[in-house]
Scaffold this motif. Structure first.
Motif, PDB file in Angstrom:
ATOM      1  N   ALA A  83       0.837  -1.209   0.000  1.00 41.19           N
ATOM      2  CA  ALA A  83       0.000   0.000   0.000  1.00 41.19           C
ATOM      3  C   ALA A  83       0.867   1.252   0.000  1.00 41.19           C
ATOM      4  O   ALA A  83       0.581   2.221  -0.716  1.00 41.19           O
ATOM      5  N   GLY A  84       1.930   1.240   0.812  1.00 41.77           N
ATOM      6  CA  GLY A  84       2.834   2.385   0.826  1.00 41.77           C
ATOM      7  C   GLY A  84       3.536   2.572  -0.500  1.00 41.77           C
ATOM      8  O   GLY A  84       3.749   3.712  -0.946  1.00 41.77           O
ATOM      9  N   MET A  85       3.876   1.461  -1.153  1.00 39.65           N
ATOM     10  CA  MET A  85       4.529   1.546  -2.455  1.00 39.65           C
ATOM     11  C   MET A  85       3.585   2.138  -3.497  1.00 39.65           C
ATOM     12  O   MET A  85       3.989   2.978  -4.314  1.00 39.65           O
ATOM     13  N   VAL A  86       2.325   1.706  -3.463  1.00 34.60           N
ATOM     14  CA  VAL A  86       1.333   2.260  -4.393  1.00 34.60           C
ATOM     15  C   VAL A  86       1.185   3.764  -4.170  1.00 34.60           C
ATOM     16  O   VAL A  86       1.104   4.548  -5.129  1.00 34.60           O
ATOM     17  N   LEU A  87       1.166   4.175  -2.908  1.00 31.21           N
ATOM     18  CA  LEU A  87       1.068   5.601  -2.592  1.00 31.21           C
ATOM     19  C   LEU A  87       2.266   6.369  -3.143  1.00 31.21           C
ATOM     20  O   LEU A  87       2.119   7.439  -3.740  1.00 31.21           O
ATOM     21  N   ALA A  88       3.470   5.828  -2.938  1.00 26.16           N
ATOM     22  CA  ALA A  88       4.687   6.489  -3.416  1.00 26.16           C
ATOM     23  C   ALA A  88       4.687   6.598  -4.936  1.00 26.16           C
ATOM     24  O   ALA A  88       5.031   7.650  -5.504  1.00 26.16           O
ATOM     25  N   ILE A  89       4.289   5.522  -5.621  1.00 28.24           N
ATOM     26  CA  ILE A  89       4.257   5.538  -7.087  1.00 28.24           C
ATOM     27  C   ILE A  89       3.187   6.501  -7.590  1.00 28.24           C
ATOM     28  O   ILE A  89       3.401   7.251  -8.560  1.00 28.24           O
ATOM     29  N   ALA A  90       2.016   6.516  -6.935  1.00 30.09           N
ATOM     30  CA  ALA A  90       0.941   7.418  -7.351  1.00 30.09           C
ATOM     31  C   ALA A  90       1.365   8.874  -7.204  1.00 30.09           C
ATOM     32  O   ALA A  90       1.118   9.695  -8.099  1.00 30.09           O
TER      33      ALA A  90
END
Length: 258
Positions: free
Chosen positions: A149-156
């Motif tokens: 979830a944190g990775m998705v946030l960072a990529i977004a």
């Protein structure tokens, strides 16, 4: 203008879907940016994965291997290529050729063309990033992200920040040639500070500090931490949010359809 209002004024909602499909077809007809972004990043990932020494941990890289270090760098590279080369170019070309002006005489607002471009680019980015992660984890045994979830946030946030910069270039450039110059002036320094040419772990302290405050440098830091350590670092996320806000404002303030 909302889709419902446009529908009442005679512009069906399906018109936006048609614009998106047309922009997607045009993107596939001119795949140079996509090939450069996805092809080069995937090729480098495979090269680093196939060379045994690149899979060994290194004290100079903080205990990471070259392969581990370059996964988030290549993710940032794909996003950077598409946002800074694939997004501004068509928009400036449309303005230069008068396409946006002609579109403004129809019931369909020119902003739909801009939105369609962003949808197409976002989809290409999502596919490219997913491909890099799947190949690194599934074929080369890299550890799955500890905080998906944190990775998705960072990529977004990275995508939003880089979109904002790309749109600012489209707003500032009046010709396709000027757009290419601005894209190059932005792209190469940003990729240096992302660690593509020389990993940030090996940079002098002063350059490393600068890298943390660049959009792609912050992106690499945030993605790497969520992949390997599990927590979502606040500092790089704030840097990305700041770039998104500032360049998003500049793009809205100065973008012209004609």
């Amino acid at each position: 203008m909302s889709l419902s209002v446009l529908a009442q004024s005679g512009v069906p909602r399906a018109a936006f879907g048609k614009i998106v499909r047309n922009e997607a077809r045009l993107a596939w007809r001119q795949p140079s940016g996509l090939i450069a972004g996805v092809g080069i990043s995937l090729a480098l990932l495979i090269i680093f994965g196939e060379i045994p020494v690149f899979r060994q941990s290194s004290a100079s890289l903080g205990g990471l291997s070259t392969f581990d270090v370059y996964i988030p760098i290549l993710i940032a590279f794909v996003i950077g290529v598409l946002a800074l080369t694939y997004l501004p170019g068509p928009l400036v070309s449309y303005r230069e050729q008068g396409i946006l002006r002609r579109l403004s005489t129809t019931p369909v607002p020119p902003s739909w063309l801009l939105a369609a471009q962003m949808v197409v680019q976002a989809c290409l980015m999502a596919i490219s990033v997913t491909l890099l992660i799947v190949v690194s984890v599934g074929f080369f045994g890299a550890s799955p992200p500890k905080n998906p979830a944190g990775m998705v946030l960072a990529i977004a946030l990275t995508i939003v920040a880089m979109f904002a910069i790309g749109l600012s270039i489209a707003a500032a450039a009046r010709t396709a040639g000027a757009a290419r110059g601005l894209m190059a002036a932005a792209f190469y320094p940003l990729m240096f500070f992302s660690g593509l040419y020389y990993p940030t772990q090996l940079m002098p302290t002063a350059l490393k500090d600068i890298a943390h405050f660049t959009p792609l440098g912050a992106a690499v830091e945030a993605i790497q931490d969520t992949m390997l350590q599990g927590f979502v670092p606040a500092a790089p996320l704030l840097v990305l949010a700041a770039y998104a806000a500032v360049f998003g404002y500049l793009a809205m303030r100065f973008f012209r359809w004609e």
